[in-house]
Design a protein around this motif. Sequence first.
Motif, short mmCIF file in Angstrom:
data_model
loop_
_atom_site.label_atom_id
_atom_site.label_comp_id
_atom_site.label_asym_id
_atom_site.label_seq_id
_atom_site.Cartn_x
_atom_site.Cartn_y
_atom_site.Cartn_z
N PHE A 284 -12.80 48.71 -10.88
CA PHE A 284 -12.92 47.73 -11.97
C PHE A 284 -13.69 48.65 -13.17
CE2 PHE A 284 -12.29 44.04 -8.98
CZ PHE A 284 -11.06 43.84 -9.11
N MET A 285 -14.70 49.32 -12.94
CA MET A 285 -15.63 49.82 -13.98
C MET A 285 -14.46 51.08 -14.43
SD MET A 285 -19.34 50.05 -11.92
CE MET A 285 -20.17 51.27 -13.38
N LEU A 286 -13.63 51.75 -13.54
CA LEU A 286 -13.17 52.90 -14.10
C LEU A 286 -11.93 52.32 -14.97
CD1 LEU A 286 -12.75 55.39 -11.26
CD2 LEU A 286 -13.63 55.80 -13.49
N LEU A 287 -11.52 51.08 -14.52
CA LEU A 287 -10.32 50.36 -15.20
C LEU A 287 -10.92 49.94 -16.38
CD1 LEU A 287 -7.46 49.28 -15.31
CD2 LEU A 287 -8.44 47.24 -14.09
N GLN A 288 -12.21 49.43 -16.81
CA GLN A 288 -12.47 48.97 -17.94
C GLN A 288 -12.72 49.98 -18.93
OE1 GLN A 288 -13.30 45.79 -18.83
NE2 GLN A 288 -14.11 46.51 -20.79
#
Length: 106
Positions: A16-20
């Motif tokens: 999720f952090m990478l996607l953000q």
Amino acid sequence: MALSSRTLMVSMLVSFMLLQCFTEAADHQYEMLGVNGAPSPKPPTLDCGVACEGRCKLSSRPRLCKRACGSCCDKCSCVPPGTSGNYESCPCYFNLKTHNQTRKCP
């Protein structure tokens, strides 16, 4: 089982952090492009000739006024609105001085 659950949670959090991060980067790149995919144009620049024409139209010496105004406009990239005063809208224009410490800009 508990270790597997923690690993799954950590990997999902990292995902999720990478996607953000990727989404924010893509949004920033999209903002830099215009509607048709071309880079957005630079902000419009001031046409000093037109601005000084309006500023000096009531002057008793319009050619001298336009020359001084043009010089000030080139340095400050702004001209106060109207034919006199309104210096608060362009402090640079107001603060330019001649060698005798008088205001340079009309």
